[in-house]
Enzyme design. Structure first.
Site, PDB file in Angstrom:
ATOM      1  N   CYS A   2     -11.063  -4.994  15.229  1.00  0.00           N
ATOM      2  CA  CYS A   2     -12.493  -5.230  15.185  1.00  0.00           C
ATOM      3  C   CYS A   2     -13.049  -4.591  13.914  1.00  0.00           C
ATOM      4  O   CYS A   2     -12.637  -3.495  13.530  1.00  0.00           O
ATOM      5  CB  CYS A   2     -13.263  -4.658  16.368  1.00  0.00           C
ATOM      6  SG  CYS A   2     -12.794  -5.359  17.940  1.00  0.00           S
ATOM      7  N   ARG A  27      -9.340  -7.490  10.377  1.00  0.00           N
ATOM      8  CA  ARG A  27      -9.284  -6.541  11.493  1.00  0.00           C
ATOM      9  C   ARG A  27      -9.441  -7.232  12.844  1.00  0.00           C
ATOM     10  O   ARG A  27      -9.329  -6.600  13.900  1.00  0.00           O
ATOM     11  CB  ARG A  27     -10.400  -5.500  11.341  1.00  0.00           C
ATOM     12  CG  ARG A  27     -10.304  -4.687  10.090  1.00  0.00           C
ATOM     13  CD  ARG A  27     -11.483  -3.758   9.972  1.00  0.00           C
ATOM     14  NE  ARG A  27     -11.444  -2.753  11.013  1.00  0.00           N
ATOM     15  CZ  ARG A  27     -10.836  -1.575  10.901  1.00  0.00           C
ATOM     16  NH1 ARG A  27     -10.235  -1.266   9.788  1.00  0.00           N
ATOM     17  NH2 ARG A  27     -10.834  -0.720  11.887  1.00  0.00           N
ATOM     18  N   TRP A  73     -11.535  -8.500  17.702  1.00  0.00           N
ATOM     19  CA  TRP A  73     -10.169  -8.715  18.192  1.00  0.00           C
ATOM     20  C   TRP A  73     -10.237  -8.382  19.675  1.00  0.00           C
ATOM     21  O   TRP A  73     -10.401  -7.229  20.055  1.00  0.00           O
ATOM     22  CB  TRP A  73      -9.194  -7.790  17.455  1.00  0.00           C
ATOM     23  CG  TRP A  73      -7.763  -8.044  17.809  1.00  0.00           C
ATOM     24  CD1 TRP A  73      -6.927  -8.958  17.234  1.00  0.00           C
ATOM     25  CD2 TRP A  73      -6.982  -7.373  18.806  1.00  0.00           C
ATOM     26  NE1 TRP A  73      -5.681  -8.896  17.823  1.00  0.00           N
ATOM     27  CE2 TRP A  73      -5.701  -7.936  18.789  1.00  0.00           C
ATOM     28  CE3 TRP A  73      -7.250  -6.359  19.726  1.00  0.00           C
ATOM     29  CZ2 TRP A  73      -4.680  -7.517  19.642  1.00  0.00           C
ATOM     30  CZ3 TRP A  73      -6.242  -5.944  20.582  1.00  0.00           C
ATOM     31  CH2 TRP A  73      -4.965  -6.527  20.522  1.00  0.00           C
ATOM     32  N   ASN A  99     -16.384  -0.799  17.965  1.00  0.00           N
ATOM     33  CA  ASN A  99     -14.958  -0.960  17.652  1.00  0.00           C
ATOM     34  C   ASN A  99     -14.225   0.124  18.423  1.00  0.00           C
ATOM     35  O   ASN A  99     -14.500   1.308  18.234  1.00  0.00           O
ATOM     36  CB  ASN A  99     -14.749  -0.801  16.140  1.00  0.00           C
ATOM     37  CG  ASN A  99     -13.281  -0.690  15.764  1.00  0.00           C
ATOM     38  OD1 ASN A  99     -12.410  -1.134  16.503  1.00  0.00           O
ATOM     39  ND2 ASN A  99     -13.008  -0.101  14.616  1.00  0.00           N
ATOM     40  N   GLY A 100     -13.290  -0.293  19.297  1.00  0.00           N
ATOM     41  CA  GLY A 100     -12.541   0.689  20.083  1.00  0.00           C
ATOM     42  C   GLY A 100     -12.437   0.229  21.523  1.00  0.00           C
ATOM     43  O   GLY A 100     -12.696  -0.949  21.833  1.00  0.00           O
ATOM     44  N   GLU A 484      12.777  -5.807   9.540  1.00  0.00           N
ATOM     45  CA  GLU A 484      11.509  -6.107   8.869  1.00  0.00           C
ATOM     46  C   GLU A 484      11.419  -7.610   8.547  1.00  0.00           C
ATOM     47  O   GLU A 484      10.366  -8.231   8.717  1.00  0.00           O
ATOM     48  CB  GLU A 484      11.378  -5.248   7.602  1.00  0.00           C
ATOM     49  CG  GLU A 484      10.196  -5.548   6.700  1.00  0.00           C
ATOM     50  CD  GLU A 484       8.825  -5.418   7.372  1.00  0.00           C
ATOM     51  OE1 GLU A 484       8.731  -4.905   8.488  1.00  0.00           O
ATOM     52  OE2 GLU A 484       7.861  -5.889   6.761  1.00  0.00           O
ATOM     53  N   LYS A 488       8.517 -10.075   9.929  1.00  0.00           N
ATOM     54  CA  LYS A 488       7.640 -10.823   9.026  1.00  0.00           C
ATOM     55  C   LYS A 488       7.678 -12.300   9.382  1.00  0.00           C
ATOM     56  O   LYS A 488       6.650 -12.957   9.465  1.00  0.00           O
ATOM     57  CB  LYS A 488       8.104 -10.604   7.583  1.00  0.00           C
ATOM     58  CG  LYS A 488       7.047 -10.600   6.564  1.00  0.00           C
ATOM     59  CD  LYS A 488       6.365  -9.273   6.327  1.00  0.00           C
ATOM     60  CE  LYS A 488       5.951  -8.519   7.553  1.00  0.00           C
ATOM     61  NZ  LYS A 488       5.534  -7.171   7.301  1.00  0.00           N
ATOM     62  N   GLU A 491       5.808 -13.065  12.771  1.00  0.00           N
ATOM     63  CA  GLU A 491       4.347 -12.949  12.798  1.00  0.00           C
ATOM     64  C   GLU A 491       3.658 -14.009  11.934  1.00  0.00           C
ATOM     65  O   GLU A 491       2.546 -14.424  12.231  1.00  0.00           O
ATOM     66  CB  GLU A 491       3.872 -11.538  12.435  1.00  0.00           C
ATOM     67  CG  GLU A 491       4.138 -11.093  11.029  1.00  0.00           C
ATOM     68  CD  GLU A 491       3.662  -9.658  10.760  1.00  0.00           C
ATOM     69  OE1 GLU A 491       2.695  -9.213  11.371  1.00  0.00           O
ATOM     70  OE2 GLU A 491       4.290  -8.997   9.909  1.00  0.00           O
ATOM     71  N   HIS A 507      28.097  -7.920  20.249  1.00  0.00           N
ATOM     72  CA  HIS A 507      27.799  -7.350  21.563  1.00  0.00           C
ATOM     73  C   HIS A 507      26.718  -8.135  22.298  1.00  0.00           C
ATOM     74  O   HIS A 507      26.104  -7.616  23.228  1.00  0.00           O
ATOM     75  CB  HIS A 507      27.388  -5.883  21.409  1.00  0.00           C
ATOM     76  CG  HIS A 507      28.462  -5.047  20.784  1.00  0.00           C
ATOM     77  ND1 HIS A 507      29.560  -4.589  21.481  1.00  0.00           N
ATOM     78  CD2 HIS A 507      28.654  -4.657  19.503  1.00  0.00           C
ATOM     79  CE1 HIS A 507      30.352  -3.915  20.661  1.00  0.00           C
ATOM     80  NE2 HIS A 507      29.825  -3.953  19.446  1.00  0.00           N
ATOM     81  N   LYS A 606      -5.180  -6.403  11.502  1.00  0.00           N
ATOM     82  CA  LYS A 606      -4.530  -5.550  10.504  1.00  0.00           C
ATOM     83  C   LYS A 606      -4.461  -4.095  10.935  1.00  0.00           C
ATOM     84  O   LYS A 606      -3.451  -3.436  10.770  1.00  0.00           O
ATOM     85  CB  LYS A 606      -5.319  -5.666   9.206  1.00  0.00           C
ATOM     86  CG  LYS A 606      -4.763  -4.867   8.064  1.00  0.00           C
ATOM     87  CD  LYS A 606      -3.648  -5.616   7.416  1.00  0.00           C
ATOM     88  CE  LYS A 606      -2.957  -4.832   6.339  1.00  0.00           C
ATOM     89  NZ  LYS A 606      -1.578  -5.261   6.160  1.00  0.00           N
TER      90      LYS A 606
HETATM   91  C1  F6R Z   1       3.429  -6.037  10.280  1.00  0.00           C
HETATM   92  C2  F6R Z   1       2.358  -5.075  10.278  1.00  0.00           C
HETATM   93  C3  F6R Z   1       2.259  -4.130  11.416  1.00  0.00           C
HETATM   94  C4  F6R Z   1       1.879  -2.726  10.921  1.00  0.00           C
HETATM   95  C5  F6R Z   1       1.621  -1.793  12.114  1.00  0.00           C
HETATM   96  C6  F6R Z   1       1.338  -0.375  11.678  1.00  0.00           C
HETATM   97  O1  F6R Z   1       3.399  -6.834   9.151  1.00  0.00           O
HETATM   98  O2  F6R Z   1       1.557  -5.030   9.391  1.00  0.00           O
HETATM   99  O3  F6R Z   1       3.426  -4.091  12.159  1.00  0.00           O
HETATM  100  O4  F6R Z   1       2.902  -2.233  10.126  1.00  0.00           O
HETATM  101  O5  F6R Z   1       0.543  -2.280  12.859  1.00  0.00           O
HETATM  102  O6  F6R Z   1       0.186  -0.303  10.906  1.00  0.00           O
HETATM  103  P1  F6R Z   1      -0.104   0.922   9.958  1.00  0.00           P
HETATM  104  O7  F6R Z   1       0.963   0.967   8.937  1.00  0.00           O
HETATM  105  O8  F6R Z   1      -1.450   0.628   9.396  1.00  0.00           O
HETATM  106  O9  F6R Z   1      -0.091   2.151  10.822  1.00  0.00           O
END
Ligand code: F6R
Length: 611
Positions: A2, A27, A73, A99-100, A484, A488, A491, A507, A606
């Site tokens: 948010c 956000r 969000w 927000n929260g 990773e 990526k 998502e 396994h 984000k």
């Molecule tokens: C994936 C991504 C998330 C963040 C996670 C942690 O692409 O961006 O998995 O890495 O939400 O966020 P931060 O690094 O801001 O604590």
């Protein structure tokens, strides 16, 4: 999670808030709304992206000079017009954005329902606004007093910004656990979840702390704690340019940020790596070197991509410093009963510096006596401020929801830490130290060389854009890169993808392999090379499709794989910095080919400021 924006001053508030919400859309982007103060408060809110708010065409949008806005969000209640913020109290007197999460909203709602309050939405926020109103009515108090009382009873995290009918020259904001920045202008003030909506207007900002209340008029900011004691605002200068938060000619922020990496890594090394004098300066580590060199162990906490950086750091630190390292999901660490205390160093890794689980994990370890070191991108963020010491990653603002340049900057900082501490402990020899520094200096150029191959990676993407599942495999330093890469891809493209250590394939996951399953190997030349070759053969023997990230000059895997993505040779310690780049580019193109909004993947946000 948010985003909130508010304005009070002399300009029309609506365009400023609308533009600010667009900047904060990363956000949360399932619904949004704005409330403006004209003769009275009027609210417009809509399900969908912030652009939906452009259909508001009442005269108030050009007249009002005070307003609040929100991009959501969803936590409580599905995305809909009615669940969107701002929310207004039953009497219509108070309107707020939040927000929260208010964790005890259920019991508060019950109390209010018994008193006759009614609710239009399913949100915790509508409960909060009515709870404040109820206190204000019962105590016959000012809004400020009512907020102080209410917020002491609220369990959870919040930033709220509140408008009250009859008080057109005043906003009241409060924070606990979610971020709030105030931009200080001349006869005007800007409030937002981060500095990106503010930067265009002023570089003077105040970061509001937990349990603080801000009473804001066009000419004044009064800060107080919940005990009603005044606090002197600390005004800081923002070190950010508008160009950093714009797309700069790229189709998407994600692509821009992937291509930013030679520059962001140079920024991360700047002032730290000095190749003339062969020195590495990391003030946050040096000032506490004895804490690191005598650490019983290092615990790394993080979430998502940052957690993957932590896994790479485990390999780096254990190899170079011979200190035991544990890497934990912050969400697990905070709720179990971990053995942590004095003599432990906890490294928290976070791009946003606001991730709720990571914040609470830090608080827990700090209370137990551990030394907290933050590896954070967002300057002035909560995690940066909560840490005893730290090192910024200097990747610049990351707007695309999928983390790319923040990850490589995190790896760079963590590598520098491991090299520095290892040298101090003499577990890294002088010759090794010099070699690592030389390798580090070459990283930005090598990343650039991979980016130059993006067209050929796009060609690879065309073959796999319709895949249903994907497997990512790697060993050693490249195992976290496999995790990773899978994260990526899933998502951005919504393709189901899993990452595994290559040897674990036998396994279980090998049961999935058939002619329809693409298996992506991170197979750069390192100590595990021959083992990876065997794993590739095992996949080929079962007719799996093999894509491989390989080192320049490698013909063996090139001949075995269906498609390859070639990267320059690099020391295995730093290999993830290079081998992750093709996986970022591949995910990006597959997402785009599937017609998806790669900057704003569904259900994601984000900055995860709720647990
Ligand atoms: C994936 C991504 C998330 C963040 C996670 C942690 O692409 O961006 O998995 O890495 O939400 O966020 P931060 O690094 O801001 O604590």
């Amino acid at each position: 999670m948010c985003g909130i924006v508010a304005y009070i001053g002399k300009q029309a508030a609506y365009p400023i808030i609308l533009k600010g919400l667009k900047r904060l859309e990363y956000r949360g982007y399932d619904s949004s709304g704005i409330a403006l103060f004209g003769e009275n408060v009027r609210t417009f809110k809509k399900k969908g992206r912030v652009a939906e708010l452009e259909s508001w065409n009442e005269s108030i949008i050009s007249e009002a000079t005070v307003g609040i806005g929100h991009t959501r969000w969803a936590t409580h209640g599905e995305p809909s017009d009615v669940n969107a913020h701002p929310h207004t109290s039953n009497s219509g007197r108070i309107t707020l954005v939040h927000n929260g999460i208010i964790e005890n909203y259920g019991s508060l709602k019950q109390e209010l329902v018994q008193k006759g309050y009614t609710f239009k939405s399913e949100t915790d926020t509508e409960v909060l606004v009515n709870f404040i109103e109820d206190i204000q009515i019962n105590n016959n108090s000012t809004l400020e007093e009512a907020m102080r009382i209410a917020l002491k009873r609220v369990v959870g995290a919040y930033v709220i910004i509140v408008l009250e009918e009859g008080f057109p020259d005043r906003l009241i904001a409060a924070r606990k656990g979610s971020p709030l920045v105030i931009g200080v202008g001349d006869g005007e003030h800007f409030l937002a979840s981060d500095a990106s909506p503010i930067i265009e207007y002023t570089k003077k900002v105040i970061y509001v702390n937990d349990y603080e209340l801000a009473i804001i008029s066009p000419d004044e900011i009064i800060l107080k704690n919940l005990g009603n004691e005044p606090i002197t605002p600390y005004i800081q200068q923002l070190d950010m340019e508008l160009a950093q938060i714009e797309k700069g000619g790229f189709d998407h922020f994600m692509l821009k940020e992937i291509f930013d990496q030679p520059g962001s890594l140079t920024d991360c090394l700047r002032g730290r790596l000095d190749m003339e004098n062969l020195t590495l300066t990391l003030a946050g580590v040096e000032e506490h070197m004895s804490v690191f060199s005598q650490a019983k162990r290092i615990i790394i906490v993080a979430c998502g991509t940052s957690w993957h950086a932590g896994l790479v750091a485990e390999y780096m630190i254990e190899t170079l410093c011979r200190i035991p390292v544990e890497v934990e999901y912050a969400s697990e660490f905070r709720y179990r009963n971990p053995v942590v205390g004095e003599g432990d160093v906890l490294i928290a890794i976070s791009q946003s510096g606001e991730t709720a689980d990571t914040l609470v994990a830090i608080e827990k370890a700090k209370e137990a006596g551990a030394f907290i070191f933050g590896v954070v991108n967002a300057v002035g963020s909560s995690i940066a401020r909560l840490s005893h010491s730290g090192a910024y990653t200097h990747a610049g603002p990351e707007i695309g929801v999928a983390s790319t340049k923040a990850f490589t900057a995190q790896l760079t900082v963590l590598a520098m830490m491991a090299i520095k501490i290892g040298r101090e402990k003499k577990t890294v020899t002088e010759a090794e130290y010099n070699r690592y520094l030389a390798e580090l200096a070459l990283i930005p150029e090598k990343v650039k060389a991979v980016l130059e191959t993006h067209e050929s990676i796009k060609e690879v993407a065309k073959h796999y854009a319709d895949a249903r599942d994907f497997l990512f495999l790697g060993r050693g330093y490249n195992f976290p890169v496999a995790l990773e890469g899978a994260l990526k891809l899933k998502e951005i493209s919504y393709i189901h993808a899993e990452g595994y250590p290559a040897a674990e394939m036998k396994h279980g996951p090998i049961a999935l392999v058939d002619e329809n399953l693409p298996v992506l190997f991170i197979a750069t030349k390192d100590a595990y090379y021959e083992k990876i070759v065997s794993n590739i053969q095992e996949i080929k023997a079962r007719k799996g499709m093999v894509i491989a990230v390989i080192s320049e000059g490698d013909t063996q895997i090139r001949d075995m794989a269906d498609h390859v993505m070639v990267v320059p040779a690099v020391d295995e310690l730093l290999a993830p910095l290079i081998s992750v780049i093709p996986t970022q580019i591949l995910s990006y193109y597959i997402g785009v080919m599937r017609g998806l909004d790669v900057d704003k993947p569904r259900n994601l946000a984000k900055s995860v400021t709720v647990e």
